[in-house]
Write a protein that holds these residues in place. Structure first.
Motif, PDB file in Angstrom:
ATOM      1  N   ILE A 152       0.834  -1.204   0.000  1.00 57.66           N
ATOM      2  CA  ILE A 152       0.000   0.000   0.000  1.00 57.66           C
ATOM      3  C   ILE A 152       0.868   1.253   0.000  1.00 57.66           C
ATOM      4  O   ILE A 152       0.600   2.221  -0.714  1.00 57.66           O
ATOM      5  CB  ILE A 152      -0.970   0.017   1.207  1.00 57.66           C
ATOM      6  CG1 ILE A 152      -2.063  -1.023   1.042  1.00 57.66           C
ATOM      7  CG2 ILE A 152      -1.564   1.411   1.432  1.00 57.66           C
ATOM      8  CD1 ILE A 152      -3.158  -0.674   0.069  1.00 57.66           C
ATOM      9  N   ILE A 157      -5.353   2.250  -2.265  1.00 57.43           N
ATOM     10  CA  ILE A 157      -6.427   2.011  -1.290  1.00 57.43           C
ATOM     11  C   ILE A 157      -7.742   1.793  -2.035  1.00 57.43           C
ATOM     12  O   ILE A 157      -8.470   0.829  -1.772  1.00 57.43           O
ATOM     13  CB  ILE A 157      -6.528   3.198  -0.304  1.00 57.43           C
ATOM     14  CG1 ILE A 157      -5.290   3.238   0.608  1.00 57.43           C
ATOM     15  CG2 ILE A 157      -7.818   3.124   0.518  1.00 57.43           C
ATOM     16  CD1 ILE A 157      -5.141   4.531   1.391  1.00 57.43           C
ATOM     17  N   ARG A 158      -8.043   2.668  -2.974  1.00 60.46           N
ATOM     18  CA  ARG A 158      -9.300   2.553  -3.731  1.00 60.46           C
ATOM     19  C   ARG A 158      -9.300   1.331  -4.636  1.00 60.46           C
ATOM     20  O   ARG A 158     -10.331   0.666  -4.775  1.00 60.46           O
ATOM     21  CB  ARG A 158      -9.557   3.831  -4.522  1.00 60.46           C
ATOM     22  CG  ARG A 158      -9.927   4.992  -3.603  1.00 60.46           C
ATOM     23  CD  ARG A 158     -10.263   6.215  -4.370  1.00 60.46           C
ATOM     24  NE  ARG A 158      -9.067   6.648  -5.100  1.00 60.46           N
ATOM     25  CZ  ARG A 158      -8.958   7.792  -5.727  1.00 60.46           C
ATOM     26  NH1 ARG A 158      -9.964   8.625  -5.764  1.00 60.46           N
ATOM     27  NH2 ARG A 158      -7.842   8.115  -6.348  1.00 60.46           N
ATOM     28  N   LEU A 190     -10.788  -0.816  -0.349  1.00 58.28           N
ATOM     29  CA  LEU A 190     -10.736  -0.653   1.106  1.00 58.28           C
ATOM     30  C   LEU A 190     -11.626   0.498   1.544  1.00 58.28           C
ATOM     31  O   LEU A 190     -11.720   1.517   0.853  1.00 58.28           O
ATOM     32  CB  LEU A 190      -9.301  -0.384   1.561  1.00 58.28           C
ATOM     33  CG  LEU A 190      -8.278  -1.466   1.240  1.00 58.28           C
ATOM     34  CD1 LEU A 190      -6.874  -0.982   1.606  1.00 58.28           C
ATOM     35  CD2 LEU A 190      -8.612  -2.751   1.970  1.00 58.28           C
ATOM     36  N   TYR A 198     -12.352   3.769   3.646  1.00 55.88           N
ATOM     37  CA  TYR A 198     -11.496   4.840   4.145  1.00 55.88           C
ATOM     38  C   TYR A 198     -12.367   5.977   4.658  1.00 55.88           C
ATOM     39  O   TYR A 198     -13.555   6.078   4.332  1.00 55.88           O
ATOM     40  CB  TYR A 198     -10.507   5.319   3.068  1.00 55.88           C
ATOM     41  CG  TYR A 198     -11.145   5.850   1.813  1.00 55.88           C
ATOM     42  CD1 TYR A 198     -11.470   7.208   1.688  1.00 55.88           C
ATOM     43  CD2 TYR A 198     -11.437   5.016   0.736  1.00 55.88           C
ATOM     44  CE1 TYR A 198     -12.059   7.698   0.537  1.00 55.88           C
ATOM     45  CE2 TYR A 198     -12.012   5.508  -0.418  1.00 55.88           C
ATOM     46  CZ  TYR A 198     -12.318   6.844  -0.511  1.00 55.88           C
ATOM     47  OH  TYR A 198     -12.902   7.340  -1.648  1.00 55.88           O
ATOM     48  N   TRP A 206      -7.497   4.481   7.007  1.00 57.24           N
ATOM     49  CA  TRP A 206      -8.011   3.158   6.624  1.00 57.24           C
ATOM     50  C   TRP A 206      -7.436   2.136   7.592  1.00 57.24           C
ATOM     51  O   TRP A 206      -6.609   2.465   8.436  1.00 57.24           O
ATOM     52  CB  TRP A 206      -7.681   2.839   5.169  1.00 57.24           C
ATOM     53  CG  TRP A 206      -6.259   2.455   4.895  1.00 57.24           C
ATOM     54  CD1 TRP A 206      -5.779   1.196   4.715  1.00 57.24           C
ATOM     55  CD2 TRP A 206      -5.119   3.314   4.775  1.00 57.24           C
ATOM     56  NE1 TRP A 206      -4.413   1.211   4.487  1.00 57.24           N
ATOM     57  CE2 TRP A 206      -3.995   2.517   4.524  1.00 57.24           C
ATOM     58  CE3 TRP A 206      -4.939   4.696   4.875  1.00 57.24           C
ATOM     59  CZ2 TRP A 206      -2.718   3.039   4.358  1.00 57.24           C
ATOM     60  CZ3 TRP A 206      -3.673   5.220   4.708  1.00 57.24           C
ATOM     61  CH2 TRP A 206      -2.587   4.398   4.456  1.00 57.24           C
ATOM     62  N   ASP A 223      -5.696  -1.818   8.443  1.00 53.75           N
ATOM     63  CA  ASP A 223      -4.925  -2.941   7.908  1.00 53.75           C
ATOM     64  C   ASP A 223      -5.657  -4.240   8.254  1.00 53.75           C
ATOM     65  O   ASP A 223      -6.689  -4.218   8.945  1.00 53.75           O
ATOM     66  CB  ASP A 223      -3.487  -2.912   8.444  1.00 53.75           C
ATOM     67  CG  ASP A 223      -3.313  -3.552   9.801  1.00 53.75           C
ATOM     68  OD1 ASP A 223      -4.282  -3.603  10.595  1.00 53.75           O
ATOM     69  OD2 ASP A 223      -2.204  -4.009  10.092  1.00 53.75           O
TER      70      ASP A 223
END
Length: 127
Positions: free
Chosen positions: A25, A78-79, A83, A85, A108, A110
């Protein structure tokens, strides 16, 4: 000698999964073994040493100061992973980023439930 953070131990359910998640990430080098740990090195000579926790994991908060360009790349990852957020640590603004102090920030989680954050300006640095 100035006092600097050198490393911290990150207790997780699965050190392989979590260390790889962090590295991927954030766009860091692959984790490397060191004793019972998997170590992820960040750019300011600090390492995150991932260790399997044999009990319940107590979520912690880890914040990373990044450039505007790095923010875009990490946020895209992330997107791309789908995920969840938030713009805030209380998770009141899902699917948003914040613009505190004239920068950008996002939170976000883990795989072990640790709360991660990237921000482009340190808090309190805005005008």
């Amino acid at each position: 000698m100035a006092i600097q953070l050198n490393h911290t131990i990150v207790s997780v359910r699965d050190k392989q999964e979590s260390a790889e998640f962090f590295a991927e990430i954030l766009g860091l080098d692959k984790p490397t073994p060191f004793g019972p740990f998997l170590t992820v090195q960040v750019d300011n000579d600090v390492s995150l040493d991932f260790a399997d926790d044999h009990g319940p994991v107590h979520p912690q908060h880890y914040a990373f100061l990044v450039s505007e360009t790095e923010f875009d790349v990490i946020f895209d990852r992330i997107r791309a992973r789908g995920l969840s957020y938030w713009a805030d640590p209380s998770r009141r603004w899902p699917g948003e980023i914040n613009t505190r102090d004239g920068g950008r920030g996002v939170y976000w989680q883990d795989p072990s439930g640790h709360f991660l954050e990237i921000l482009t300006r340190p808090y309190g640095s805005g005008s």
